[in-house]
Design a protein around this motif. Structure first.
Motif, PDB file in Angstrom:
ATOM      1  N   TYR A 180       0.834  -1.193   0.000  1.00 22.91           N
ATOM      2  CA  TYR A 180       0.000   0.000   0.000  1.00 22.91           C
ATOM      3  C   TYR A 180       0.875   1.252   0.000  1.00 22.91           C
ATOM      4  N   TRP A 234       1.047  -5.766  10.491  1.00 22.19           N
ATOM      5  CA  TRP A 234       0.555  -4.475   9.996  1.00 22.19           C
ATOM      6  C   TRP A 234       0.340  -3.474  11.131  1.00 22.19           C
ATOM      7  N   THR A 243      -7.905   0.833  12.258  1.00 22.76           N
ATOM      8  CA  THR A 243      -6.826   1.778  11.961  1.00 22.76           C
ATOM      9  C   THR A 243      -5.989   1.295  10.786  1.00 22.76           C
ATOM     10  N   ARG A 299      -7.952   1.726   7.531  1.00 19.44           N
ATOM     11  CA  ARG A 299      -8.008   3.133   7.110  1.00 19.44           C
ATOM     12  C   ARG A 299      -6.680   3.562   6.492  1.00 19.44           C
ATOM     13  N   ASP A 300      -5.575   3.108   7.082  1.00 19.13           N
ATOM     14  CA  ASP A 300      -4.272   3.418   6.501  1.00 19.13           C
ATOM     15  C   ASP A 300      -4.115   2.767   5.129  1.00 19.13           C
ATOM     16  N   ARG A 332      -1.083   4.385   2.997  1.00 15.26           N
ATOM     17  CA  ARG A 332       0.072   4.648   3.857  1.00 15.26           C
ATOM     18  C   ARG A 332       0.361   3.501   4.833  1.00 15.26           C
ATOM     19  N   ALA A 333      -0.291   2.355   4.642  1.00  8.85           N
ATOM     20  CA  ALA A 333      -0.039   1.212   5.519  1.00  8.85           C
ATOM     21  C   ALA A 333       1.183   0.438   5.059  1.00  8.85           C
TER      22      ALA A 333
END
Length: 400
Positions: free
Chosen positions: A29, A224, A254, A257-258, A263-264
């Motif tokens: 991601y 993660w 969380t 959502r990332d 941005r995960a």
């Protein structure tokens, strides 16, 4: 999602596929473009699953559809006269939903939330060929060349079954997640909460990790997200299960959502050493205490960890099993003199049976249950034992 198309458009052997997955997950991601919310298939079965799922269900921004796959109803009690029900009491109390004695935990929760619920086969051998419901089902699941939808996401939480490789491959790499209640790599396995409590850990946690094929390791996927949690001194399995599930549910949301924001990222777990604790399943032998090697504190910790599923047991002089309930560590009793581990006395002052353990510690037992007999308070139980002539010199009982 650049890596997804590449992975699914190339036919590779199993070794190269595993290497590709490990390489791609760390950067899966990295795009700055916002993604569409997920279509989620959630696998679970018990109260831990219920609490994680409720957190996920409340986060409407991370999913556009959500479904449940769970175990069938399981009859319990004498001759299967009762059915397993959900102990997810806080949710049903706040929602004014009465418990229904005909449904399993996660199934009951899903139906109350009007979420599609799909039941897996009861037998593990039949689950090996089970196909997920639309839109996740793919008749060409064995062929890597068939692209998996970029919105499809698999989540497991205390599911208790191994997912076959072909089922995992219906979901893109990096979108096969598991919520595991430990600070991995410590306590990989089916009983992480119980084993952590048994060892007296003062810190634990929960991780969101990649699901991997069984041959690559159980609970060994990249991490993660991870959240630490202090273990209260009086913590029990039920209390820790709720707290870890709620924390795990928040952490899962969380992470998702990332992912949607690009941005995960995941991080490989640290290597496992000889000292890394493992969380093997709880067996009957775990519940059988040994007063010569276990301290009173060891036994109290054991009770807090597993008494919800197995009673703590010892053996009477006549060979019958004895269950020990409502346990605590007692203060020293020098007035009783030197006593070997396994000897029990009744204390009128404590209204309890006291059992000497390793390191000369005393275990306080408020209730006891002899095999094939009712659960009794300590005084009533002791009087019954006295009547059977099992006491040594009229005041002490040897337990094995």
């Amino acid at each position: 999602m650049r890596s997804q198309t590449f992975y699914n458009s190339v036919r590779v052997n199993s070794t190269r596929r595993r290497l590709l997955i490990k390489c791609l997950n760390a950067h899966f991601y990295s795009s700055n473009a916002a993604k569409k919310p997920f279509d989620i298939l959630f696998f679970g079965r018990d109260e831990f699953s219920c609490n994680v799922f409720k957190q996920l269900h409340d986060a409407r921004d991370v999913w556009q559809s959500i479904s449940i796959a769970t175990n069938p109803d399981v009859k319990t009690g004498r001759r299967g006269s009762h059915l397993s029900v959900c102990a997810y009491a806080s949710f049903f109390h706040s929602s004014n939903i009465s418990t229904v004695a005909s449904t399993a935990p996660l199934k009951q929760l899903g139906e109350s939330l009007e979420v599609p619920v799909h039941t897996i086969p009861r037998r593990k051998v039949d689950f090996r060929s089970w196909m997920p419901p639309p839109p996740f089902m793919n008749t060409n699941e064995a062929h890597v060349s068939v692209p998996a939808s970029e919105t499809h996401l698999l989540v497991t939480a205390s599911f208790g079954r191994i997912l076959r490789p072909s089922l995992l491959r219906l979901f893109p790499p990096g979108q096969r997640l598991n919520v595991h209640p430990s600070l991995l790599p410590a306590y990989r396995g089916p009983a992480p909460i119980q084993r952590a409590l048994m060892r007296g850990e003062n810190v634990t946690g929960v991780c969101v990790i990649d699901m991997m094929e069984k041959k690559e390791g159980i609970d060994a996927g990249s991490v993660w997200g991870c959240e630490r949690m202090v273990v209260p001194e009086s913590a029990t399995f039920p209390s820790m299960s709720v707290e870890l599930a709620l924390t795990g549910g928040d952490l899962l949301v969380t992470v998702l959502r990332d992912m949607l924001l690009g941005r995960a990222h995941s991080t490989p777990q640290l290597p496992v050493s000889f000292a890394t604790p493992h969380a093997s399943a709880i067996s009957a032998s775990d519940a059988q205490v040994d007063f010569t090697s276990q301290t009173a504190l060891d036994i109290v910790r054991l009770s807090r960890a597993i008494s919800h599923q197995r009673p703590i047991t010892t053996t009477m002089p006549d060979g019958r099993t004895l269950q020990l309930h409502h346990l605590s560590v007692s203060r020293s009793h020098d007035d009783l003199g030197p006593v070997e581990p396994g000897w029990a006395v009744y204390s009128p002052r404590a209204h309890a049976v006291l059992i000497n353990c390793a390191d000369r510690e005393w275990l306080t037992v408020l209730k006891l249950k002899t095999q094939d007999r009712a659960l009794l308070v300590a005084k009533e139980w002791w009087n019954g034992v006295k009547g059977l002539g099992l006491l040594h010199e009229g005041s002490m009982l040897k337990l094995f």
